[in-house]
Scaffold this motif. Structure first.
Motif, PDB file in Angstrom:
ATOM      1  N   GLU A   1       0.825  -1.209   0.000  1.00 54.34           N
ATOM      2  CA  GLU A   1       0.000   0.000   0.000  1.00 54.34           C
ATOM      3  C   GLU A   1       0.860   1.259   0.000  1.00 54.34           C
ATOM      4  O   GLU A   1       0.580   2.215  -0.721  1.00 54.34           O
ATOM      5  CB  GLU A   1      -0.921  -0.007   1.217  1.00 54.34           C
ATOM      6  N   GLN A   2       1.923   1.263   0.805  1.00 54.27           N
ATOM      7  CA  GLN A   2       2.821   2.412   0.846  1.00 54.27           C
ATOM      8  C   GLN A   2       3.531   2.584  -0.495  1.00 54.27           C
ATOM      9  O   GLN A   2       3.713   3.700  -0.971  1.00 54.27           O
ATOM     10  CB  GLN A   2       3.850   2.246   1.959  1.00 54.27           C
ATOM     11  N   ILE A   3       3.919   1.490  -1.111  1.00 57.36           N
ATOM     12  CA  ILE A   3       4.606   1.548  -2.400  1.00 57.36           C
ATOM     13  C   ILE A   3       3.682   2.116  -3.474  1.00 57.36           C
ATOM     14  O   ILE A   3       4.095   2.938  -4.297  1.00 57.36           O
ATOM     15  CB  ILE A   3       5.123   0.148  -2.798  1.00 57.36           C
ATOM     16  N   GLN A   4       2.413   1.721  -3.460  1.00 51.46           N
ATOM     17  CA  GLN A   4       1.460   2.197  -4.461  1.00 51.46           C
ATOM     18  C   GLN A   4       1.160   3.684  -4.293  1.00 51.46           C
ATOM     19  O   GLN A   4       0.815   4.357  -5.258  1.00 51.46           O
ATOM     20  CB  GLN A   4       0.167   1.393  -4.384  1.00 51.46           C
ATOM     21  N   ASN A   5       1.285   4.217  -3.063  1.00 53.17           N
ATOM     22  CA  ASN A   5       0.979   5.620  -2.801  1.00 53.17           C
ATOM     23  C   ASN A   5       2.149   6.560  -3.086  1.00 53.17           C
ATOM     24  O   ASN A   5       2.000   7.765  -2.952  1.00 53.17           O
ATOM     25  CB  ASN A   5       0.516   5.805  -1.356  1.00 53.17           C
ATOM     26  N   LEU A   6       3.299   6.012  -3.496  1.00 53.40           N
ATOM     27  CA  LEU A   6       4.447   6.858  -3.806  1.00 53.40           C
ATOM     28  C   LEU A   6       4.244   7.562  -5.137  1.00 53.40           C
ATOM     29  O   LEU A   6       3.626   7.023  -6.062  1.00 53.40           O
ATOM     30  CB  LEU A   6       5.724   6.011  -3.877  1.00 53.40           C
TER      31      LEU A   6
END
Length: 75
Positions: free
Chosen positions: A52-57
């Motif tokens: 999820e954090q990777i997708q929000n970058l």
């Protein structure tokens, strides 16, 4: 030429710690057990981001975009 009232007085005050134990919580760098400025030295390995954090970058800018931005800032 100086009188008795012009002399400075110095006093030695006791240290607020009850003993000289550095492991006592709330004293020195150990306040809050690994928190504060020294907490970074007690890390347990790398931080691995979640999917999820990777997708929000944000997507990184291209070299041309970075060069254009640098020119804008250097005016």
């Amino acid at each position: 030429m100086s009188s008795e009232s012009d002399k400075k007085e110095f006093h030695i005050l006791p240290h607020p710690a009850k003993d000289n134990n550095p492991e006592q919580p709330g004293e020195g760098l150990n306040w809050g057990k690994f928190s504060g400025p020294a907490g970074a030295f007690h890390a347990h390995g790398p931080e691995i981001p979640t999917q999820e954090q990777i997708q929000n970058l944000e997507q990184p800018l291209s070299k041309e975009e970075l060069k254009k931005r640098a020119e804008e800032l250097n005016k």
